[in-house]
Design a protein around this motif. Structure first.
Motif, PDB file in Angstrom:
ATOM      1  N   LEU A   1      46.563  43.215  40.151  1.00 15.88           N
ATOM      2  CA  LEU A   1      45.629  42.192  40.534  1.00 15.88           C
ATOM      3  C   LEU A   1      45.829  40.673  39.734  1.00 15.88           C
TER       4      LEU A   1
ATOM      5  N   LYS B   1      38.787  39.219  39.299  1.00  7.64           N
ATOM      6  CA  LYS B   1      39.710  40.291  39.298  1.00  7.64           C
ATOM      7  C   LYS B   1      39.213  41.707  38.725  1.00  7.64           C
ATOM      8  N   SER B   2      38.474  41.588  37.661  1.00  8.76           N
ATOM      9  CA  SER B   2      37.832  42.577  37.109  1.00  8.76           C
ATOM     10  C   SER B   2      36.594  43.412  38.003  1.00  8.76           C
TER      11      SER B   2
ATOM     12  N   LEU C   1      38.524  45.071  40.754  1.00  6.67           N
ATOM     13  CA  LEU C   1      38.785  46.530  40.307  1.00  6.67           C
ATOM     14  C   LEU C   1      37.554  47.508  40.301  1.00  6.67           C
TER      15      LEU C   1
ATOM     16  N   THR D   1      38.889  39.509  30.232  1.00  9.02           N
ATOM     17  CA  THR D   1      40.039  40.451  30.052  1.00  9.02           C
ATOM     18  C   THR D   1      41.325  39.966  29.260  1.00  9.02           C
TER      19      THR D   1
ATOM     20  N   SER E   1      45.845  44.776  30.017  1.00  9.65           N
ATOM     21  CA  SER E   1      45.926  45.332  31.382  1.00  9.65           C
ATOM     22  C   SER E   1      45.016  46.460  31.418  1.00  9.65           C
TER      23      SER E   1
ATOM     24  N   ASP F   1      44.227  45.837  36.321  1.00 10.98           N
ATOM     25  CA  ASP F   1      43.604  44.493  36.368  1.00 10.98           C
ATOM     26  C   ASP F   1      44.261  43.921  35.302  1.00 10.98           C
TER      27      ASP F   1
END
Length: 452
Positions: free
Chosen positions: A221, A229-230, A233, A251, A254, A270
């Motif tokens: 992502l 993105k998180s 996920l 974040t 990764s 992520d």
């Protein structure tokens, strides 16, 4: 047959404490070793309650002894299994006693290697043993069991027989040009070659599907900070794997999570948000993002559709070479009037969803499988657990068959046709191990666990 008289031993159960632990021994004539440890050689294929003794006759443990005389054993040699209590200290004492009685420590995969060399299993079946142990999903495990049962090997052997039959006719024509061989003309050669090619393509398709089960799909992502993105996920994993806040750059590194879609293992990663920053920690996270993208099978680019401006993310795309399947996600449709949906053309796939509410996430799951080449309508019963080396051998076979087609139109080129068919047959035979280099065997079995 294996030409090694030595006896090997290893703990066959995983490290740690358990109710039962197993020491496995294999070699020629285990009578002397069994008499020292057990007092006598057990009756073949009967579980026998026994006391396991050290060199001084003192009891190490009490458990079950099982004896399988050659050739009716896993390795094709005499095999003795000592099943005791699964404590590390007890297992090590028992293993050391076996070593003191003349056995040596088994190398990783050596029991299965001996089974292969003693023709108890072929190479595909040997590899499937490790695949069963390493399977990360139930579908992958079932697929590996089918390969262990010989399904993959049987289909390869059938194709090899078809090639052998065609080669026999062609080479007989070349060797005896003055003889009339019934049923062998240009058109019939092409018909037989076409049937072989169709048979091959079915095998290749099943192998590609099985390889996805074996290797899994690595999905990365990417996107600017705070595009979701998180959150995505967490939706895909159906768990709070990643921390989600309104603060951009939350974040920093990764985060990887293994999920399952339709039985296929998916490694979702992520990554740190991509942007210009002076934060050293965040810069390191962005560097790691660029590294994991290089190994990705599929890229998922996220865009915040609630505030996205055309061209806003162009610098993100320029940071990567988009020469692999990628999906563009327009996230946060819960903040707009957009409904979940998909837009596709020959160049791009766009998915509209909300990572916050989960709306449209199932559409993304379907597109991930599609981008990876997974055929959702194909039943698992027809799949083979194929490794990368199997696919490489199959691709080599395809190249030789395609070249063979070029030489099938004229009998004057049948010598070249026969040679391409021979090369195709050799490539196929390398899968099951009929023609396999020793260095390849070392590479394959070194990845096994000790005791298997």
């Amino acid at each position: 047959m294996l030409d090694q008289p030595d006896i090997i031993a290893a703990i066959a159960t995983p490290p740690g404490r358990g109710g039962v632990g197993i020491v496995r021994i294999s070699g020629k004539n285990l009578t002397s070793l069994a008499r020292i440890i057990l007092g006598k050689l057990p009756e073949p294929r009967h579980a026998q309650l026994s006391q396991f003794l050290d060199v001084h006759g003192k009891i190490i443990d009490q458990g079950i002894a099982l004896y399988f005389p050659a050739p009716n054993s896993y390795t094709g040699e005499d095999v003795l299994e000592l099943q005791g209590h699964g404590g590390p200290a007890i297992m090590n004492l028992l293993l050391n006693q076996c070593l003191a009685c003349g056995a040596r420590m088994a190398q990783p995969g050596e029991f299965t290697l001996r089974a292969y060399l003693n023709e108890k299993i072929d190479l595909v079946q040997a590899e499937s043993v490790a695949d069963i142990i390493e399977a990360s999903t139930s579908e992958a495990a079932r697929c590996a069991v089918r390969s262990l049962q010989g399904r993959f090997s049987t289909t390869i052997d059938e194709l090899v027989r078809s090639l052998t039959t065609l080669r026999m006719f062609i080479e007989a024509t070349l060797d005896f040009p003055d003889e009339e061989i019934e049923g062998l003309h240009d058109e019939e050669v092409r018909e037989k070659l076409d049937a072989i090619s169709q048979q091959f393509e079915r095998i290749l398709s099943s192998a590609h599907q099985g390889n996805l089960l074996q290797e899994g799909i690595k999905v990365v992502l990417v996107g600017a900070p705070n595009v979701g993105k998180s959150s995505l996920l967490n939706q895909l994993a159906e768990d709070d794997v990643a921390i989600v806040t309104e603060i951009p750059g939350t974040t920093r590194d990764s985060i990887q999570k293994l999920i399952t879609i339709a039985g296929v293992p998916i490694h979702v990663i992520d990554t740190a948000g991509l942007r210009e920053t002076t934060d050293i920690v965040e810069q390191k996270g962005i560097e790691r993002t660029q590294a994991v993208v290089k190994d990705a099978d599929i890229l998922i680019r996220l865009i915040d559709c609630s505030c996205h401006a055309p061209g806003e993310d162009s610098e993100i795309l320029q940071a990567f070479s988009i020469d692999k399947p990628h999906i563009t996600i327009f996230n946060k449709i819960d903040l707009t009037s957009q409904t979940p949906g998909i837009e596709t053309n020959e160049h791009a796939v766009k998915v509209y969803l909300s990572a916050k509410t989960g709306a449209g996430v199932d559409l993304l799951r379907e597109q991930i499988l599609r981008a990876a080449g997974w055929q959702t309508g194909q039943t698992g019963e027809g799949l083979f657990m194929a490794r990368q080396r199997h696919l490489e051998a199959l691709e080599a076979t395809r190249n030789h068959l395609n070249t063979a087609w070029k030489y099938s139109n004229s009998e004057s080129e049948w010598e070249l046709l026969a040679e391409e068919l021979r090369l195709a047959q050799d490539a196929l035979s390398s899968i099951t191990g009929h023609f396999t280099a020793d260095d390849l065997l070392g590479e394959i079995f070194s990845n096994f666990c000790i005791g298997k």
